[in-house]
Design a protein around this motif. Structure first.
Motif, PDB file in Angstrom:
ATOM      1  N   LYS A 174      -3.812 -12.416   3.728  1.00  0.00           N
ATOM      2  CA  LYS A 174      -2.950 -12.844   2.698  1.00  0.00           C
ATOM      3  C   LYS A 174      -3.171 -12.156   1.327  1.00  0.00           C
ATOM      4  O   LYS A 174      -2.136 -11.815   0.658  1.00  0.00           O
ATOM      5  CB  LYS A 174      -3.280 -14.489   2.358  1.00  0.00           C
ATOM      6  CG  LYS A 174      -2.877 -15.257   3.360  1.00  0.00           C
ATOM      7  CD  LYS A 174      -2.829 -16.831   2.961  1.00  0.00           C
ATOM      8  CE  LYS A 174      -2.173 -17.707   3.916  1.00  0.00           C
ATOM      9  NZ  LYS A 174      -2.257 -19.100   3.657  1.00  0.00           N
ATOM     10  N   ALA A 175      -4.200 -11.638   1.053  1.00  0.00           N
ATOM     11  CA  ALA A 175      -4.355 -10.733  -0.129  1.00  0.00           C
ATOM     12  C   ALA A 175      -3.454  -9.295   0.131  1.00  0.00           C
ATOM     13  O   ALA A 175      -3.067  -8.811  -0.907  1.00  0.00           O
ATOM     14  CB  ALA A 175      -5.640 -10.502  -0.323  1.00  0.00           C
ATOM     15  N   GLU A 176      -3.375  -9.003   1.257  1.00  0.00           N
ATOM     16  CA  GLU A 176      -2.794  -7.622   1.804  1.00  0.00           C
ATOM     17  C   GLU A 176      -1.316  -7.983   1.317  1.00  0.00           C
ATOM     18  O   GLU A 176      -0.657  -7.147   0.811  1.00  0.00           O
ATOM     19  CB  GLU A 176      -2.913  -7.399   3.276  1.00  0.00           C
ATOM     20  CG  GLU A 176      -4.239  -6.686   3.459  1.00  0.00           C
ATOM     21  CD  GLU A 176      -4.259  -6.740   5.026  1.00  0.00           C
ATOM     22  OE1 GLU A 176      -5.064  -7.369   5.476  1.00  0.00           O
ATOM     23  OE2 GLU A 176      -3.978  -5.832   5.447  1.00  0.00           O
ATOM     24  N   ILE A 177      -0.866  -9.205   1.780  1.00  0.00           N
ATOM     25  CA  ILE A 177       0.614  -9.294   1.364  1.00  0.00           C
ATOM     26  C   ILE A 177       1.169  -9.540   0.245  1.00  0.00           C
ATOM     27  O   ILE A 177       1.999  -8.752  -0.384  1.00  0.00           O
ATOM     28  CB  ILE A 177       0.929 -10.735   2.162  1.00  0.00           C
ATOM     29  CG1 ILE A 177       0.795 -10.581   3.964  1.00  0.00           C
ATOM     30  CG2 ILE A 177       2.312 -11.053   1.951  1.00  0.00           C
ATOM     31  CD1 ILE A 177       0.941 -12.156   4.549  1.00  0.00           C
ATOM     32  N   ARG A 178       0.230 -10.022  -0.764  1.00  0.00           N
ATOM     33  CA  ARG A 178       0.316  -9.996  -2.116  1.00  0.00           C
ATOM     34  C   ARG A 178       0.265  -8.878  -2.775  1.00  0.00           C
ATOM     35  O   ARG A 178       0.930  -8.382  -3.574  1.00  0.00           O
ATOM     36  CB  ARG A 178      -0.740 -10.818  -2.837  1.00  0.00           C
ATOM     37  CG  ARG A 178      -0.503 -12.517  -2.344  1.00  0.00           C
ATOM     38  CD  ARG A 178      -1.238 -13.423  -3.289  1.00  0.00           C
ATOM     39  NE  ARG A 178      -2.853 -13.185  -3.316  1.00  0.00           N
ATOM     40  CZ  ARG A 178      -3.630 -13.969  -2.419  1.00  0.00           C
ATOM     41  NH1 ARG A 178      -3.026 -14.676  -1.678  1.00  0.00           N
ATOM     42  NH2 ARG A 178      -4.888 -13.566  -2.477  1.00  0.00           N
ATOM     43  N   ALA A 179      -0.541  -7.530  -2.291  1.00  0.00           N
ATOM     44  CA  ALA A 179      -0.612  -6.447  -2.720  1.00  0.00           C
ATOM     45  C   ALA A 179       0.406  -5.598  -2.432  1.00  0.00           C
ATOM     46  O   ALA A 179       1.007  -5.046  -3.336  1.00  0.00           O
ATOM     47  CB  ALA A 179      -1.704  -5.690  -2.133  1.00  0.00           C
ATOM     48  N   ILE A 180       0.900  -5.762  -0.958  1.00  0.00           N
ATOM     49  CA  ILE A 180       2.045  -4.835  -0.710  1.00  0.00           C
ATOM     50  C   ILE A 180       3.562  -5.470  -1.020  1.00  0.00           C
ATOM     51  O   ILE A 180       4.521  -4.726  -1.312  1.00  0.00           O
ATOM     52  CB  ILE A 180       1.967  -4.790   0.715  1.00  0.00           C
ATOM     53  CG1 ILE A 180       0.614  -4.169   1.277  1.00  0.00           C
ATOM     54  CG2 ILE A 180       3.233  -4.147   1.467  1.00  0.00           C
ATOM     55  CD1 ILE A 180       0.504  -3.572   2.280  1.00  0.00           C
ATOM     56  N   GLN A 181       3.579  -6.889  -1.061  1.00  0.00           N
ATOM     57  CA  GLN A 181       4.640  -7.419  -1.475  1.00  0.00           C
ATOM     58  C   GLN A 181       6.071  -6.913  -0.440  1.00  0.00           C
ATOM     59  O   GLN A 181       6.891  -6.296  -1.188  1.00  0.00           O
ATOM     60  CB  GLN A 181       5.138  -7.263  -3.081  1.00  0.00           C
ATOM     61  CG  GLN A 181       4.049  -8.076  -3.781  1.00  0.00           C
ATOM     62  CD  GLN A 181       4.416  -7.811  -4.997  1.00  0.00           C
ATOM     63  OE1 GLN A 181       5.561  -7.680  -5.750  1.00  0.00           O
ATOM     64  NE2 GLN A 181       3.237  -8.570  -5.953  1.00  0.00           N
ATOM     65  N   PRO A 182       5.743  -7.106   0.783  1.00  0.00           N
ATOM     66  CA  PRO A 182       6.900  -6.396   1.424  1.00  0.00           C
ATOM     67  C   PRO A 182       8.233  -7.172   1.558  1.00  0.00           C
ATOM     68  O   PRO A 182       8.028  -8.560   1.136  1.00  0.00           O
ATOM     69  CB  PRO A 182       6.423  -6.539   2.916  1.00  0.00           C
ATOM     70  CG  PRO A 182       5.378  -7.851   2.927  1.00  0.00           C
ATOM     71  CD  PRO A 182       4.865  -7.798   1.444  1.00  0.00           C
TER      72      PRO A 182
END
Ligand code: URA
Length: 263
Positions: A174-182
């Motif tokens: 979930k933190a990866e998704i927030r960092a990448i914002q695909p």
């Protein structure tokens, strides 16, 4: 099942990552937060999952490097004692518009420390190629960062992560998704979907529609390993139709030849 407490912790973490340092709360919210804190001190119900909080002024690359280093020794996963030691984080482009999320590393992924490099990964690379994409155009990750343990004589065998293993690793993806914002996410298989969408439903019930995780549109499709076991034309076409929807969402050109694959 997501509890109100988990949702509150996730939202507060999200706000903190966005730079929020102070938050005005009314008396009701203050007394609820106070009760949660006291209950945790008394050893009350299980504390909400630990969140890896990245600093808002980091670049995407710095955020991912920080998350990778957190993941390597991620206590909620290590504590379970049911996952293997080596951590496999993610691969691809941190600025990708398309993020693909699988289940957990298998034998080959653990050996190479990279997601989707075994037989299912090779098929995934071919599917991306049919879309006109390379692995370096997208970001590829897993809901579970460790290969599930199956005993001393595991050899090349793999198993899906269980609900506790998924829950323990979920804050990382979930933190990866927030960092990448695909611009959109594809869940490959039911483990990814169950984790990111907090559902018990399987792929057949979830595919064919846009869903959402942390504000990002999500499409669910079959795991490539399912297609390796069942190469019926109808299954290949179903996965391909999910990918056509993703291409359309991303505004990618779709040729007539691509439109008709596996028909
Ligand atoms: N299957 C997955 O779900 N992830 C991998 O990285 C490899 C196989």
């Amino acid at each position: 099942m997501t509890t109100l407490k988990q949702l509150a912790v996730e939202s507060l973490t999200h706000m903190a990552e966005g730079g929020l340092q102070r938050l005005a709360v009314d008396d009701d919210a203050r007394s609820i937060l106070r009760e949660w804190m006291l209950s945790a001190r008394r050893g009350g119900d299980a504390p909400p999952p630990v969140q890896p909080a990245v600093a808002p002024d980091m670049s995407v690359e710095e955020k991912l490097e920080y998350l990778r280093s957190k993941a390597a020794n991620w206590k909620p996963a290590k504590r379970l004692g049911t996952l293997r030691d080596s951590m496999v984080f993610a691969a691809g482009n941190p600025h990708a518009r398309l993020m693909l999320v699988g289940e957990a590393p298998g034998y080959e992924e653990e050996r190479q420390r990279e997601p989707f490099v075994g037989p299912a990964g090779q098929l995934l690379t071919r599917i991306l190629g049919a879309m006109g994409l390379q692995r370096s155009d997208v970001y590829i990750s897993n809901v579970c960062k460790f290969r599930p343990y199956m005993g001393e004589n595991q050899g090349t065998a793999n198993r899906p992560p269980n609900p506790e293993e998924l829950a323990a690793c979920l804050p990382l993806i979930k933190a990866e998704i927030r960092a990448i914002q695909p611009a959109c996410i594809v869940c490959l298989g039911s483990s990814a979907a169950r984790g990111l969408l907090d559902t018990q439903q399987g792929v057949n019930a979830l595919r064919g529609q846009w869903l959402e995780c942390q504000g990002v549109p999500v499409r669910v499709t079959y795991h490539p390993s399912y297609l390796l076991r069942n190469d019926a034309r109808s299954a290949r076409r179903a996965l391909w139709e999910d990918m056509l929807a993703v291409m359309q969402h991303l505004g990618m050109p779709i040729s007539e030849k691509q439109q008709n694959y596996f028909r």
